[in-house]
Write a protein that holds these residues in place. Structure first.
Motif, mmCIF file in Angstrom:
data_model
loop_
_atom_site.group_PDB
_atom_site.id
_atom_site.type_symbol
_atom_site.label_atom_id
_atom_site.label_comp_id
_atom_site.label_asym_id
_atom_site.label_seq_id
_atom_site.Cartn_x
_atom_site.Cartn_y
_atom_site.Cartn_z
ATOM 1 N N ASN A 38 25.626 0.625 15.781
ATOM 2 C CA ASN A 38 26.367 -0.184 14.808
ATOM 3 C C ASN A 38 26.809 0.716 13.657
ATOM 4 O O ASN A 38 25.980 1.271 12.935
ATOM 5 N N HIS A 39 28.118 0.867 13.502
ATOM 6 C CA HIS A 39 28.681 1.693 12.442
ATOM 7 C C HIS A 39 29.568 0.848 11.528
ATOM 8 O O HIS A 39 30.660 1.264 11.138
ATOM 9 N N SER A 40 29.134 -0.335 11.231
ATOM 10 C CA SER A 40 29.918 -1.210 10.355
ATOM 11 C C SER A 40 29.930 -0.676 8.934
ATOM 12 O O SER A 40 28.931 -0.140 8.435
ATOM 13 N N LEU A 41 31.072 -0.831 8.278
ATOM 14 C CA LEU A 41 31.210 -0.394 6.888
ATOM 15 C C LEU A 41 30.656 -1.453 5.944
ATOM 16 O O LEU A 41 30.717 -2.657 6.223
ATOM 17 N N PRO A 42 30.129 -1.045 4.790
ATOM 18 C CA PRO A 42 29.544 -2.036 3.857
ATOM 19 C C PRO A 42 30.555 -3.052 3.360
ATOM 20 O O PRO A 42 30.217 -4.201 3.129
ATOM 21 N N GLU A 43 31.825 -2.653 3.197
ATOM 22 C CA GLU A 43 32.800 -3.602 2.683
ATOM 23 C C GLU A 43 33.143 -4.695 3.680
ATOM 24 O O GLU A 43 33.788 -5.686 3.325
ATOM 25 N N HIS A 44 32.759 -4.523 4.924
ATOM 26 C CA HIS A 44 33.049 -5.549 5.921
ATOM 27 C C HIS A 44 32.003 -6.648 5.921
ATOM 28 O O HIS A 44 32.154 -7.624 6.648
ATOM 29 N N ARG A 45 30.941 -6.477 5.167
ATOM 30 C CA ARG A 45 29.895 -7.492 5.148
ATOM 31 C C ARG A 45 30.290 -8.618 4.192
ATOM 32 O O ARG A 45 30.753 -8.373 3.079
ATOM 33 N N PHE A 87 31.026 -1.484 16.655
ATOM 34 C CA PHE A 87 30.051 -0.990 17.612
ATOM 35 C C PHE A 87 30.606 0.248 18.324
ATOM 36 O O PHE A 87 31.809 0.346 18.592
ATOM 37 N N GLU A 88 29.723 1.173 18.637
ATOM 38 C CA GLU A 88 30.069 2.361 19.409
ATOM 39 C C GLU A 88 29.156 2.425 20.624
ATOM 40 O O GLU A 88 27.929 2.304 20.503
ATOM 41 N N ILE A 89 29.753 2.634 21.811
ATOM 42 C CA ILE A 89 29.003 2.671 23.067
ATOM 43 C C ILE A 89 29.124 4.067 23.651
ATOM 44 O O ILE A 89 30.235 4.563 23.870
ATOM 45 N N ASN A 90 27.989 4.711 23.900
ATOM 46 C CA ASN A 90 27.937 6.023 24.534
ATOM 47 C C ASN A 90 27.182 5.906 25.848
ATOM 48 O O ASN A 90 26.114 5.273 25.900
ATOM 49 N N ALA A 91 27.738 6.522 26.892
ATOM 50 C CA ALA A 91 27.090 6.570 28.202
ATOM 51 C C ALA A 91 26.852 8.027 28.575
ATOM 52 O O ALA A 91 27.793 8.821 28.606
ATOM 53 N N ARG A 92 25.600 8.371 28.862
ATOM 54 C CA ARG A 92 25.231 9.743 29.200
ATOM 55 C C ARG A 92 24.451 9.759 30.505
ATOM 56 O O ARG A 92 23.461 9.045 30.648
ATOM 57 N N LEU A 93 24.906 10.584 31.450
ATOM 58 C CA LEU A 93 24.211 10.716 32.720
ATOM 59 C C LEU A 93 22.932 11.511 32.515
ATOM 60 O O LEU A 93 22.890 12.481 31.751
#
Length: 383
Positions: free
Chosen positions: A30-37, A2-8
């Motif tokens: 969600n930036h999960s790679l296919p091999e992790h599934r 997971f990637e979390i971005n906060a923008r004012l």
């Protein structure tokens, strides 16, 4: 992953006044790679977050113990700092969030800063700073915390004057009987305290009221100083003039420094005796802009000191009193060898190699207030 971005929401600035509303966009991707599934089913292909919340935290870093916080702090998992002085109620963004690979979700968060909170200040013995804290957690994992720093400026101290909306049945005034424009809104809007403070601050700092000061020492009069106005905003220039035509003591050198004085209030403000003793004592001084000039043979001169935008205006809390002043240093002499003798001369005049001098120090208090936060360029910090 997971990637979390906060923008004012405020463009090109992360500066706010006390009492303003902080607005943030929080994006979960969600930036999960296919091999992790593990499998190709829809259920296994999705990543799962248990919950997510946002709140604003304020901190105070000092060697002295904080007896009483500004407000009662709610007991949450985000209050991990022992010097927390401000903590808004956490707002839940989501619960049981499921995102497929490449999918993202954006949430909107808004919270009003308390009008009486201390401003952001990085001093010698004490520091105040604020952060927007975004917390998320996976099942069976630790809480992940993302903090976005923001800068808080003190609000101008005014009475809470809010223009009420007229109710039905009130007396009709002459203004309501005048012809109205159908293309304009006729409803009287409630003016916020922040808008009144900014308008009042603009009127006070724009008012020119020259103040004259006669500068003397034990040997006589040095000159007269004129300060065109006593109150300034961040980013303005402090302009003053010096007149040496009325002198009886010659000024050789002049320097003016913009200084910030930090006075720690070690005692509680409930005792009037301790207040006088603590405020009368000198604090630690930080120098900023400086004007230096050799004024031998000058009858008049002027000074211009710019106020930086990154400094903190004058404010007072239970722990510290921050003031601003102009620090003058006058180098004077009674020697008459500095000027050539009257009458024509074929030879060039050379100044003396050494003279007897005396240095006089003078501190002039001034008032520095906040400015409109939108006029301060401070890039947003994205994590």
């Amino acid at each position: 992953m997971f990637e979390i971005n906060a923008r004012l929401l405020r463009n090109q600035s992360s500066v706010f006044l006390c009492g303003e509303t902080v607005e943030v966009f929080v994006t979960i991707s969600n930036h999960s790679l296919p091999e992790h599934r593990i499998s190709q089913s829809n259920i296994d292909a999705m990543e799962h977050l248990a919950w997510g919340s946002v709140q604003i935290n304020g901190y105070c870093k000092t060697q002295h113990k904080i007896k009483e916080p500004i407000q009662s702090l709610p007991k949450t998992s985000l209050n991990v700092h022992e010097n927390s002085i401000l903590s808004t109620n956490p707002k839940i963004l989501f619960c049981d969030l499921r995102l497929a690979n490449g999918e993202s979700r954006t949430y909107y968060y808004r919270e009003q800063l308390p009008p009486n909170c201390p401003p952001t200040y990085k001093g010698i013995d004490i520091k105040y700073y604020y952060k927007v804290s975004v917390a998320t957690q996976r099942l069976g994992s630790k809480v992940q915390l993302l903090q976005v720093p923001i800068r808080v400026l003190p609000l101008f101290n005014i009475e809470d004057k809010v223009e009420p909306i007229p109710a039905q049945g009130d007396d009709i005034t002459n203004e309501e009987l005048t012809p109205t424009n159908p293309f304009l809104e006729n409803d009287r809007k409630v003016v916020s305290k922040v808008e009144i403070a900014l308008e009042t601050l603009q009127n006070i700092t724009a008012r020119r009221r020259p103040n004259f000061y006669i500068i003397t020492n034990r040997r006589g009069k040095i000159g007269r100083f004129c300060l065109f106005k006593p109150s300034y905003k961040l980013g303005e220039d402090i302009v003053g003039s010096l007149d040496f035509s009325c002198r009886s003591v010659r000024c050789v050198q002049l320097s003016v420094t913009l200084q910030c004085e930090e006075i720690l209030l070690r005692n509680t403000p409930k005792s009037p005796v301790s207040d006088k003793e603590s405020k009368s004592s000198s604090g630690k001084v930080t120098n900023f802009t400086k004007h230096h000039e050799i004024c031998v043979g000058l009858l008049q001169t002027q000074m211009i000191l710019p106020i930086p935008l990154h400094v903190t205006p004058s404010f007072t809390t239970d722990l510290v009193d921050v003031r601003w002043r102009l620090h003058f240093q006058f180098v004077t002499t009674l020697s008459n060898e500095l000027m050539p003798a009257d009458g024509p001369s074929e030879e060039n005049w050379n100044g003396p190699k050494s003279i007897d001098i005396e240095t006089m120090v003078w501190n002039l208090p001034i008032n520095i207030h906040s400015t409109n936060p939108t006029q301060i360029f401070q890039p947003q910090i994205l994590n």
